[in-house]
Design a protein around this motif. Structure first.
Motif, short mmCIF file in Angstrom:
data_model
loop_
_atom_site.label_atom_id
_atom_site.label_comp_id
_atom_site.label_asym_id
_atom_site.label_seq_id
_atom_site.Cartn_x
_atom_site.Cartn_y
_atom_site.Cartn_z
N LEU A 87 0.76 -0.98 0.40
CA LEU A 87 0.20 -0.27 -0.04
C LEU A 87 0.68 0.91 0.25
N CYS A 88 2.11 0.90 0.76
CA CYS A 88 2.74 2.03 0.18
C CYS A 88 3.78 2.83 -0.50
N SER A 92 1.17 4.00 -3.39
CA SER A 92 1.09 5.35 -2.79
C SER A 92 1.70 6.33 -2.95
N ARG A 93 2.95 5.63 -2.91
CA ARG A 93 3.85 6.77 -3.16
C ARG A 93 4.72 6.70 -4.97
N ALA A 106 5.47 8.07 1.52
CA ALA A 106 4.14 7.29 1.88
C ALA A 106 5.34 5.82 2.52
N ASP A 153 0.18 7.83 -6.08
CA ASP A 153 -0.67 9.44 -5.73
C ASP A 153 0.16 10.43 -5.61
N GLU A 178 2.82 10.58 -3.28
CA GLU A 178 2.78 10.56 -1.51
C GLU A 178 4.75 10.49 -1.66
#
Length: 117
Positions: free
Chosen positions: A92-93, A96-97, A105, A100, A102
């Motif tokens: 998930l991180c 996200s990185r 993240a 998305d 981030e």
């Protein structure tokens, strides 16, 4: 046809014996035929480990260099989550990185499996 034969061999062995799937795959793909033992006769190609990274490489040594959109360094095309027990959180991180944007993240996660590593 050879790759299908390889997958059949791996599947058959996993049904008959206890083993780690990656180990059995490697044995079938890389060990030479001998005596009564035949092999799938596949070609093995080695990929750039920074483009096809595993989670240990990503989190322990290359995380600071693997930034989305950075042209000065390699960005992995794939990260195989095979090292850490908290695979889902790490997947998930990474999503996200890279998806998305981030960039921080994954910063809260340790490099290894334990805090402080």
């Amino acid at each position: 046809a050879r790759s299908i034969d390889l997958m059949r061999r791996v599947s058959t062995r996993l049904l008959k014996e206890r083993g780690w799937d990656q180990q059995i795959f490697n044995e079938e793909a890389m060990f030479a035929a001998h005596g009564e033992v035949s092999r799938a006769q596949v070609s093995v190609r080695v990929m750039d480990y920074l483009l096809f990274a595993n989670s240990k490489t990503f989190f322990r040594s290359e995380r600071v260099r693997f930034f989305p959109g950075e042209r000065s360094t390699k960005t992995p095309l794939m990260v195989h989550m095979n090292y850490h027990p908290d695979k889902h959180v790490r997947m998930l991180c990474i999503m996200s990185r890279y998806f998305d944007g981030e960039k921080d993240a994954c910063d809260k996660l340790p490099g290894g499996s334990e805090p402080g590593t």
